[in-house]
Design a protein around this motif. Structure first.
Motif, PDB file in Angstrom:
ATOM      1  N   ARG A 237       0.825  -1.214   0.000  1.00  8.48           N
ATOM      2  CA  ARG A 237       0.000   0.000   0.000  1.00  8.48           C
ATOM      3  C   ARG A 237       0.858   1.261   0.000  1.00  8.48           C
ATOM      4  NH1 ARG A 237      -3.533  -3.090   3.562  1.00  8.48           N
ATOM      5  NH2 ARG A 237      -2.340  -2.247   5.296  1.00  8.48           N
TER       6      ARG A 237
ATOM      7  N   GLU B 200      -5.337  12.458  12.192  1.00  5.10           N
ATOM      8  CA  GLU B 200      -6.611  11.747  12.332  1.00  5.10           C
ATOM      9  C   GLU B 200      -7.638  12.623  13.037  1.00  5.10           C
ATOM     10  OE1 GLU B 200      -5.924   7.828  13.944  1.00  5.10           O
ATOM     11  OE2 GLU B 200      -5.482   7.137  11.901  1.00  5.10           O
TER      12      GLU B 200
ATOM     13  N   LEU C  87      -9.668   8.587   0.689  1.00  6.71           N
ATOM     14  CA  LEU C  87      -8.678   7.621   1.147  1.00  6.71           C
ATOM     15  C   LEU C  87      -9.005   7.106   2.548  1.00  6.71           C
ATOM     16  CD1 LEU C  87      -5.363   9.191  -0.182  1.00  6.71           C
ATOM     17  CD2 LEU C  87      -6.758   7.380  -1.189  1.00  6.71           C
ATOM     18  N   SER C  88      -9.724   7.918   3.324  1.00  5.67           N
ATOM     19  CA  SER C  88     -10.023   7.505   4.693  1.00  5.67           C
ATOM     20  C   SER C  88     -10.991   6.323   4.740  1.00  5.67           C
ATOM     21  CB  SER C  88     -10.568   8.681   5.509  1.00  5.67           C
ATOM     22  OG  SER C  88     -11.840   9.051   5.019  1.00  5.67           O
ATOM     23  N   VAL C  89     -11.656   6.007   3.620  1.00  4.24           N
ATOM     24  CA  VAL C  89     -12.506   4.815   3.625  1.00  4.24           C
ATOM     25  C   VAL C  89     -11.909   3.690   2.775  1.00  4.24           C
ATOM     26  CG1 VAL C  89     -14.624   6.043   4.169  1.00  4.24           C
ATOM     27  CG2 VAL C  89     -13.990   5.733   1.781  1.00  4.24           C
ATOM     28  N   THR C  90     -10.611   3.755   2.518  1.00  3.17           N
ATOM     29  CA  THR C  90      -9.911   2.634   1.874  1.00  3.17           C
ATOM     30  C   THR C  90      -9.011   1.980   2.932  1.00  3.17           C
ATOM     31  OG1 THR C  90      -7.904   3.829   1.268  1.00  3.17           O
ATOM     32  CG2 THR C  90      -9.758   3.988  -0.261  1.00  3.17           C
ATOM     33  N   PRO C  91      -8.446   0.817   2.635  1.00  2.77           N
ATOM     34  CA  PRO C  91      -7.582   0.167   3.624  1.00  2.77           C
ATOM     35  C   PRO C  91      -6.253   0.900   3.872  1.00  2.77           C
ATOM     36  CG  PRO C  91      -8.415  -1.419   2.027  1.00  2.77           C
ATOM     37  CD  PRO C  91      -8.744  -0.063   1.500  1.00  2.77           C
ATOM     38  N   LEU C  92      -5.996   1.972   3.141  1.00  2.00           N
ATOM     39  CA  LEU C  92      -4.743   2.712   3.366  1.00  2.00           C
ATOM     40  C   LEU C  92      -4.789   3.374   4.747  1.00  2.00           C
ATOM     41  CD1 LEU C  92      -2.062   3.722   1.959  1.00  2.00           C
ATOM     42  CD2 LEU C  92      -3.331   5.819   1.472  1.00  2.00           C
ATOM     43  N   LYS C  93      -3.801   3.046   5.595  1.00  2.00           N
ATOM     44  CA  LYS C  93      -3.801   3.601   6.946  1.00  2.00           C
ATOM     45  C   LYS C  93      -3.177   4.984   6.947  1.00  2.00           C
ATOM     46  CE  LYS C  93      -3.235  -0.967   8.931  1.00  2.00           C
ATOM     47  NZ  LYS C  93      -2.308  -1.900   9.550  1.00  2.00           N
ATOM     48  N   THR C  94      -3.531   5.767   7.954  1.00  2.00           N
ATOM     49  CA  THR C  94      -2.966   7.112   8.093  1.00  2.00           C
ATOM     50  C   THR C  94      -1.437   7.050   8.105  1.00  2.00           C
ATOM     51  OG1 THR C  94      -4.855   7.688   9.442  1.00  2.00           O
ATOM     52  CG2 THR C  94      -3.012   9.200   9.495  1.00  2.00           C
TER      53      THR C  94
ATOM     54  N   ILE D   5      -9.510  13.776   9.632  1.00  2.00           N
ATOM     55  CA  ILE D   5     -10.425  12.674   9.344  1.00  2.00           C
ATOM     56  C   ILE D   5     -11.637  12.711  10.257  1.00  2.00           C
ATOM     57  CG2 ILE D   5     -10.686  10.181   9.192  1.00  2.00           C
ATOM     58  CD1 ILE D   5      -7.749  10.013   8.464  1.00  2.00           C
ATOM     59  N   TYR D   6     -11.396  12.610  11.567  1.00  2.00           N
ATOM     60  CA  TYR D   6     -12.539  12.528  12.474  1.00  2.00           C
ATOM     61  C   TYR D   6     -13.159  13.885  12.756  1.00  2.00           C
ATOM     62  CZ  TYR D   6     -10.713   7.894  13.058  1.00  2.00           C
ATOM     63  OH  TYR D   6     -10.258   6.640  12.816  1.00  2.00           O
TER      64      TYR D   6
ATOM     65  N   GLN E 184     -10.661  12.456   2.324  1.00  2.39           N
ATOM     66  CA  GLN E 184     -11.876  11.762   2.740  1.00  2.39           C
ATOM     67  C   GLN E 184     -12.033  10.425   1.991  1.00  2.39           C
ATOM     68  OE1 GLN E 184     -15.757  13.676   2.130  1.00  2.39           O
ATOM     69  NE2 GLN E 184     -16.166  13.092   4.237  1.00  2.39           N
TER      70      GLN E 184
ATOM     71  N   ALA F 126       0.737   4.147  -2.709  1.00  3.86           N
ATOM     72  CA  ALA F 126       0.492   5.535  -2.287  1.00  3.86           C
ATOM     73  C   ALA F 126       1.590   6.448  -2.827  1.00  3.86           C
ATOM     74  CB  ALA F 126       0.432   5.623  -0.762  1.00  3.86           C
TER      75      ALA F 126
END
Ligand SMILES: Nc1ncnc2c1ncn2[C@@H]1O[C@H](COP(=O)(O)OP(=O)(O)OP(=O)(O)O)[C@@H](O)[C@H]1O
Ligand SMILES: [Mg+2]
Lengths: 238, 284
Positions: free
Chosen positions: A9, A230, A85-92, A234-235, A83, A13
């Motif tokens: 990943r 995050e 990317l935040s719902v893909t498996p790519l971590k922060t 994100i949050y 946003q 990226a």
């Protein structure tokens, strides 16, 4: 298995980041900046260039880290990429590592190019590359943290100014106390010493101290940058 | 598939509860619709389930595990289309899908097919910044489904689309449902809810006022009457008749025998009317 997926990943990226930065014109701006550096260096008398080169090599990854990352993240935020990317498996963590590598790569390439094209005596390439990488990561992480707290690019620039002063001004101390080893506990001074030392010599002990200081600062900042990213990007919602 | 119990949430720095107390379940293979006016809490609920908002009260069980216990693997299994398109502007449709798709373990197989499906094949090599809003929405939609997730979240999937393109999206949603996917969508369009959803929940100010099949709601809150329009002596007339024992109704018999019927309509309520009845306010 998980580590392997993670590496895959990060590689993807990095590819995305490079394509994004290329299409958004960052590489073009960058080439222009490097060209200006070379022009300036060419105009300077030799013993002056001797000092100017390390300073340019120090300021390059710093400026790149601080400013470019602000621009990149703001563009990605405005386009909603963060946003998505935040719902893909790519971590922060992976997302940020890729950003760090993408900026390191251009800094190292540019510094090597500038060094090769300007005619300076012997260079310790190991210290040079390590110094540029650590410097780039340090300033990029600071840039990420400032960006997460900024709503717009303008706010980012305003918030940057005090940080620039805090980080860069103390480096002036080196002019007055070039031999004081303990100044290296300050990360930006450690950076400058390492890079300067790559051109003009540095003791192994001093280089080790600088590297250690930078690695510890970078690890600490990295953890902090993930949390801030995050929380605010994100949050925080939109 | 999704089991929400007594969900509560307030945004930080906000004194008001955005979600007061929500409970609902969504079964596998179901299309579940969240219907409510602006500010009702539709997007907030979806973001809580997706995991983009933290610190909720109550419980969200999804695919057998509490949401807060899931790790990043969760995102391999869900697909999300936000209410406005989020794409790389300077890249083409194809590049966008390739790059974003590359993060999934099951990388998307048929990007070309998906582009054709939503009518973007002619535009696949155009930069997204040159797309119209509707084109971006369609691209955003296939971005959400390209990795073949089990659960899909759509926030206003047809907003900004003309009827032809809205139909394409609705058809794909039906097809996804037929393939066993679970779909959670929000909308304030009655017709979308009526045509697509197995069940809808009415949400208003962070509370659910009704959950049922759209047809049930429409019948339950409608009147059991039919309106018959017919031609009598060259004039259009109409009669309202009770549905019960319609076949023995002498008026109806007379119309059937002696006049030309123009239209017959049963008087179920529209979802809009049911919503107003239950919440004392309109949907939009
Ligand atoms: N980031 C935020 N910070 C603070 N409050 C918010 C935030 N986002 C939404 N809210 C509030 O939470 C409530 C629910 O909003 P939400 O976006 O979930 O509504 P919605 O049903 O999706 O509306 P719409 O149909 O307009 O999309 C509203 O009162 C809104 O003002
Ligand atoms: Mg919404």
């Amino acid at each position: 298995m998980n580590d392997r997926q993670s590496l895959i990943r990060i590689r993807k990226a990095l590819f995305s980041d490079m394509l994004f930065q290329f299409k958004q014109g960052f590489y073009f701006i960058y080439l222009l900046i490097s060209f200006i550096y070379l022009l300036i260096l060419g105009q300077l008398p030799f013993d002056f260039a001797d000092i100017a080169l390390p300073i340019i090599v120090f300021s390059d990854p710093s400026v790149l880290g601080l400013f470019f990352i602000g621009g990149i993240l703001m563009l990605e935020k405005d386009q909603g990429i963060i946003q998505t990317l935040s719902v893909t498996p790519l971590k922060t963590k992976e997302y940020l590592i890729s950003k760090l590598i993408s900026l390191c790569l251009i800094s190292v390439l540019a510094v090597l190019l500038i060094t090769a094209l300007s005619d300076i005596g012997s260079v310790n390439y190991l210290f040079l590359i390590v110094g540029v990488i650590l410097t780039s990561v340090f300033f990029t992480l600071i840039g990420i943290m400032i960006t997460t707290k900024s709503r717009h690019l303008n706010a980012f620039f305003v918030k940057m100014i005090p940080w620039m002063i805090i980080l860069v001004l103390p480096c002036v101390l080196l002019v007055f106390f070039p031999k004081e080893w303990f100044l290296s506990v300050y990360p930006s001074i450690a950076s400058l010493k390492l890079v300067y030392g790559a051109y003009h010599g540095i003791s192994f002990a001093e280089a080790s101290l600088s590297v250690t200081v930078l690695i510890i600062s970078n690890l600490f900042l990295f953890k902090k940058a993930i949390i801030m990213f995050e929380k605010h990007m994100i949050y925080g919602g939109l | 598939m999704i089991n929400v119990r007594n969900l509560q949430f307030s945004y930080p720095k906000s004194s008001k509860e955005a979600i007061k107390d929500l409970s609902f379940s969504i079964a596998k293979g179901e299309v579940f619709g969240f219907l409510g006016p602006s500010g009702a809490g539709k997007t907030t609920t979806q973001r809580l389930i997706i995991g983009l908002l933290r610190g909720y009260g109550g419980s969200i069980e999804i695919m057998g595990k509490e949401r807060s216990m899931w790790d990043y693997n969760f995102y391999e299994k869900i697909g999300v289309a936000f209410d406005f398109p989020n794409l790389y502007k300077k890249l083409t449709a194809r590049e966008n899908l390739k790059l974003i798709g590359s993060y999934y373990r099951s990388a998307p197989k048929d990007i070309e097919g998906l582009l054709v499906r939503v009518g973007l094949e002619g535009e696949r090599n155009k930069k997204v910044e040159d797309y119209s809003k509707g084109m971006k929405m369609r691209l955003n939609f296939i971005r959400a489904i390209m990795h073949d997730p089990d659960i899909l979240f759509f926030d206003e999937p047809t907003s900004g689309l003309d009827p032809v393109n809205a139909k394409i999206i609705k058809d794909i949603i039906v097809e996804l449902k037929n393939n066993g996917k679970t779909i959670f969508l929000t909308t304030h369009h009655m017709d979308v809810a009526e045509q697509l959803c197995d069940r809808v929940a009415f949400i208003n100010e962070g509370l659910i006022s009704a959950i049922d099949r759209p047809k049930n709601l429409m019948v339950q809150y409608g009147k059991p009457m039919v309106t018959v329009e017919f031609e009598k002596f060259g004039e259009v007339q109409s009669e309202k008749l009770p549905l019960e024992n319609l076949k023995d109704n002498p008026i109806f018999e007379d119309i059937l025998r002696n006049h030309r019927i123009l239209t017959i309509h049963s008087q179920e309520a529209t979802l809009e009317e049911v919503f107003i009845l239950l919440n004392g306010r309109a949907l939009i």
